[in-house]
Design an enzyme around this catalytic site. Structure first.
Site, short mmCIF file in Angstrom:
data_model
loop_
_atom_site.label_atom_id
_atom_site.label_comp_id
_atom_site.label_asym_id
_atom_site.label_seq_id
_atom_site.Cartn_x
_atom_site.Cartn_y
_atom_site.Cartn_z
N ASP A 31 0.84 -1.20 0.00
CA ASP A 31 0.00 0.00 0.00
C ASP A 31 0.88 1.25 0.00
OD1 ASP A 31 -3.23 0.55 0.82
OD2 ASP A 31 -1.83 2.22 1.03
N ASN A 88 -13.16 -2.51 2.33
CA ASN A 88 -14.03 -1.35 2.48
C ASN A 88 -14.99 -1.32 1.29
OD1 ASN A 88 -12.63 -0.45 4.80
ND2 ASN A 88 -11.08 0.54 3.52
N THR A 96 -11.96 3.99 -1.74
CA THR A 96 -11.51 5.08 -2.61
C THR A 96 -11.07 4.57 -3.99
OG1 THR A 96 -9.25 4.91 -1.72
CG2 THR A 96 -10.71 6.53 -0.69
N HIS A 99 -12.12 -0.89 -7.52
CA HIS A 99 -11.74 -2.23 -8.00
C HIS A 99 -11.52 -3.03 -6.73
CE1 HIS A 99 -9.09 -4.85 -10.85
NE2 HIS A 99 -9.15 -5.47 -9.67
N HIS A 101 -10.66 -4.94 -3.50
CA HIS A 101 -9.34 -5.30 -2.96
C HIS A 101 -9.48 -5.54 -1.47
CE1 HIS A 101 -9.88 -0.93 -2.82
NE2 HIS A 101 -9.23 -0.98 -1.68
P1 AMP Z 1 -9.67 1.78 -0.13
O1 AMP Z 1 -9.62 3.16 0.47
O2 AMP Z 1 -10.19 0.71 0.77
O3 AMP Z 1 -10.38 1.80 -1.49
O4 AMP Z 1 -8.17 1.35 -0.39
C1 AMP Z 1 -7.41 1.90 -1.41
C2 AMP Z 1 -5.99 1.79 -0.98
O5 AMP Z 1 -5.17 1.94 -2.13
C3 AMP Z 1 -5.55 2.89 0.00
O6 AMP Z 1 -5.07 2.26 1.21
C4 AMP Z 1 -4.44 3.63 -0.74
O7 AMP Z 1 -3.40 4.04 0.12
C5 AMP Z 1 -4.00 2.60 -1.75
N1 AMP Z 1 -3.41 3.10 -2.98
C6 AMP Z 1 -3.82 4.15 -3.74
N2 AMP Z 1 -3.04 4.28 -4.82
C7 AMP Z 1 -2.11 3.29 -4.75
C8 AMP Z 1 -1.00 2.91 -5.57
N3 AMP Z 1 -0.70 3.57 -6.69
N4 AMP Z 1 -0.25 1.86 -5.18
C9 AMP Z 1 -0.54 1.20 -4.03
N5 AMP Z 1 -1.57 1.51 -3.22
C10 AMP Z 1 -2.34 2.55 -3.57
ZN ZN Z 2 -10.16 -2.45 -12.31
#
Ligand code: AMP
Ligand code: ZN
Length: 115
Positions: A31, A88, A96, A99, A101
């Site tokens: 992350d 989430n 946020t 896709h 995860h």
């Molecule tokens: P969520 O807020 O549950 O959708 O998780 C999205 C996560 O993606 C957050 O913890 C961000 O810090 C992480 N994130 C956003 N952009 C990137 C990236 N380019 N590489 C790795 N993690 C990312």
């Molecule tokens: Zn996607």
């Protein structure tokens, strides 16, 4: 591959990203804004927008996600002390990236209830 999806672009190699693990069904990213000493994202290669769009067809995939998370927690040495796998779903829960995860968090004591 879905246009304008950050994780689809990382999986396709269009945006740089470092995979700490990958197989035919998932990739695992470090992350970018870690919330624990170990914070990885287990990301299915298949574009699924949120948990709400998962179907019975994805049951094996989700089981695989948990297998991968557990093996990584063991490999990186934080399985025994405890870890969390978090998804989430939708904005109110903090989603946020659109896709699906699964956050794998470990390496520190976790509190409950989560924020
Ligand atoms: P969520 O807020 O549950 O959708 O998780 C999205 C996560 O993606 C957050 O913890 C961000 O810090 C992480 N994130 C956003 N952009 C990137 C990236 N380019 N590489 C790795 N993690 C990312
Ligand atoms: Zn996607």
């Amino acid at each position: 591959m879905t246009d304008n999806c950050l994780f689809c672009k990382i999986i396709a190699g269009e945006i740089p990203g470092k995979f700490i693990y990958e197989d035919d069904r998932v990739v695992v990213l470090q992350d970018i804004a870690p919330q624990a000493p170990h914070h990885y994202l287990v990301v299915p290669r298949k574009h699924i927008r949120t948990t709400l769009e998962l179907t019975a067809e994805d049951n094996e995939l989700v089981g695989h996600v948990y297998q991968v998370a557990s093996r990584l927690a063991e490999k990186h040495g934080f399985a025994k002390e405890g870890f969390r796998v978090v998804n989430n779903c939708n904005e109110g829960a903090g989603q946020t990236v659109w896709h699906v995860h699964f956050h794998l968090l470990g390496g520190r004591t976790m509190t409950w209830p989560p924020g």
